[in-house]
Scaffold this motif. Structure first.
Motif, PDB file in Angstrom:
ATOM      1  N   GLY A  92      36.868 -22.929  45.698  1.00  0.00           N
ATOM      2  CA  GLY A  92      38.145 -23.330  45.116  1.00  0.00           C
ATOM      3  C   GLY A  92      39.060 -23.949  46.151  1.00  0.00           C
TER       4      GLY A  92
ATOM      5  N   CYS B  84      41.716 -18.918  41.863  1.00  0.00           N
ATOM      6  CA  CYS B  84      41.866 -20.074  42.744  1.00  0.00           C
ATOM      7  C   CYS B  84      41.317 -21.357  42.127  1.00  0.00           C
ATOM      8  CB  CYS B  84      41.174 -19.795  44.082  1.00  0.00           C
ATOM      9  SG  CYS B  84      41.394 -21.103  45.304  1.00  0.00           S
ATOM     10  N   ALA B  85      40.200 -21.268  41.416  1.00  0.00           N
ATOM     11  CA  ALA B  85      39.604 -22.459  40.801  1.00  0.00           C
ATOM     12  C   ALA B  85      40.563 -23.148  39.843  1.00  0.00           C
ATOM     13  CB  ALA B  85      38.318 -22.078  40.066  1.00  0.00           C
TER      14      ALA B  85
ATOM     15  N   TRP C 173      36.453 -18.228  45.474  1.00  0.00           N
ATOM     16  CA  TRP C 173      37.638 -18.758  46.159  1.00  0.00           C
ATOM     17  C   TRP C 173      37.298 -19.742  47.267  1.00  0.00           C
ATOM     18  CZ3 TRP C 173      38.576 -18.374  51.337  1.00  0.00           C
ATOM     19  CH2 TRP C 173      37.880 -17.395  52.072  1.00  0.00           C
TER      20      TRP C 173
ATOM     21  N   HIS D 139      32.106 -21.076  41.933  1.00  0.00           N
ATOM     22  CA  HIS D 139      33.547 -21.209  41.689  1.00  0.00           C
ATOM     23  C   HIS D 139      34.324 -20.024  42.253  1.00  0.00           C
ATOM     24  CE1 HIS D 139      32.292 -18.633  38.501  1.00  0.00           C
ATOM     25  NE2 HIS D 139      33.180 -18.956  37.576  1.00  0.00           N
TER      26      HIS D 139
END
Length: 377
Positions: free
Chosen positions: A66, A112-113, A63, A61
């Motif tokens: 993501g 980001c996720a 970036w 997870h």
């Protein structure tokens, strides 16, 4: 180099392409190309929860992944399929709908996720949880600190999390904190990372003048500027028309797109270095895809005019399908992770980057807007 002479030189170098190119593919072909690239990735990574192993091991997870899921959700928005949602939910559940380093993180790459967690929540998936996302962002909102986004990639990774939360919760405090963080990057970090004269962003304080490219120009990294374009698109999709900073975001996006069409390669791509075509020159797909995303969205929203932007966008999209996308779904000309034009060089058609996920995410974001544009036509 004198600013006026510099601009004339750049226009002569980059703007010698035909001015009548159309998108060479139908909506069905655009969708098929997106599916081809996405199927290649999903078949290669059937279990989205497993760590990413390369020069070291990362949780899935981070970036890079993501950004892929941003693209997957964009694909789902135009072509809903249960397998896309299942794939995203399995990934989110494997990470407890939270972030690398937990909810106390202020790191944009970790946040980001949250963009996909929020998308799944809005779709009404029964497993979706946004408590961790909201808790982490709330800690930032409650703080006076505003200097977290000291590199421009961060703007794309985290800014849309704030805008999505603000829209979902109907709470403008998220919008205001988001602007404070953005404004610090734009005006204060390193003396300001945005150069309003050129309409482009330095990647971080290390690249602000007196740093220059070998030809004496400022160093503007293609993908870094692509991240800002994507962030502005995604934020403008969320915030209301009367949000106090909307006009500034729109003006920044338009200024960037105007600057970008002046430095496009004649083959449709952009170089990794936007103002020095000889410094690691050659096609680069991620920056190109993000610029297509911004232009296609701008045309779909009537924010920019088709006379100026349609042809450069079409030329870039055609190049992605004809040169980057391979028959098996692999995407070529994807620059590896890094922070400037030198990263991951050489960038070639068949070279595998250190991560394949974020390049696909950029491609899917672009394709989703092209698909909508062709639908309108």
């Amino acid at each position: 180099m004198n600013c006026c002479l510099s601009l004339v030189w750049l226009q002569l170098v980059f703007s010698c392409a035909p001015q009548s190119e159309e998108i060479a593919y139908s909506r069905e072909q655009v969708l098929q190309s997106m599916q081809l690239a996405n199927d290649y990735f999903m078949e290669k990574w059937p279990d989205p929860s497993i760590p990413i192993v390369g020069r070291k091991t990362w949780p899935s997870h981070i970036w890079t992944r993501g950004v892929y899921y941003e693209g997957l959700m964009a694909l789902h928005s135009i072509y809903p399929k249960e397998k896309y949602i299942d794939y995203a939910v399995s990934w989110a559940e494997a990470h407890d709908w939270s972030f690398r380093y937990g909810i106390t993180t202020r790191n944009a790459d970790s946040h980001c996720a949250g963009q996909t967690y929020l998308d799944l929540y809005e779709l009404g998936h029964p497993s979706a949880q946004i408590d961790s996302t909201r808790a982490s962002i709330d800690l930032m909102v409650a703080s006076d600190k505003v200097d977290d986004w000291d590199w421009i990639d961060a703007i794309q990774m985290a800014m849309p999390v704030f805008s999505k939360l603000g829209r979902i919760k109907g709470d403008s405090t998220y919008f205001e904190k988001m602007y404070e963080l953005y404004a610090y990057s734009k005006y204060d970090e390193g003396g300001g990372l945005y150069n309003e004269v050129d309409g482009l962003w330095w990647r971080d304080a290390d690249y602000v003048p007196p740093y220059t490219e070998p030809n004496g120009e400022d160093c503007y990294w293609s993908r870094g500027n692509g991240w800002v374009v994507a962030a502005l698109v995604r934020v403008l999709n969320d915030i209301p028309v009367n949000e106090p900073h909307r006009q500034e975001y729109e003006e920044d996006l338009i200024a960037m797109l105007d600057a970008l069409i002046k430095v496009q390669r004649t083959d449709g791509f952009w170089n990794a270095s936007l103002h020095d075509p000889e410094n690691y020159g050659g096609p680069e797909a991620t920056g190109t895809a993000l610029f297509v995303y911004g232009m296609a969205w701008g045309l779909n929203q009537n924010l920019i005019d088709s006379t100026t932007y349609y042809e450069p966008m079409a030329r870039a999209w055609n190049a992605l399908l004809e040169e980057s996308l391979q028959p098996n779904g692999f995407l070529g000309y994807v620059q590896s992770t890094g922070k400037d034009p030198s990263a991951g060089q050489p960038v070639t058609q068949l070279k595998e980057p250190d991560f394949e996920d974020y390049g696909l995410g950029c491609f899917l974001l672009a394709g989703s807007e092209i698909y909508k544009l062709l639908d309108e036509q």
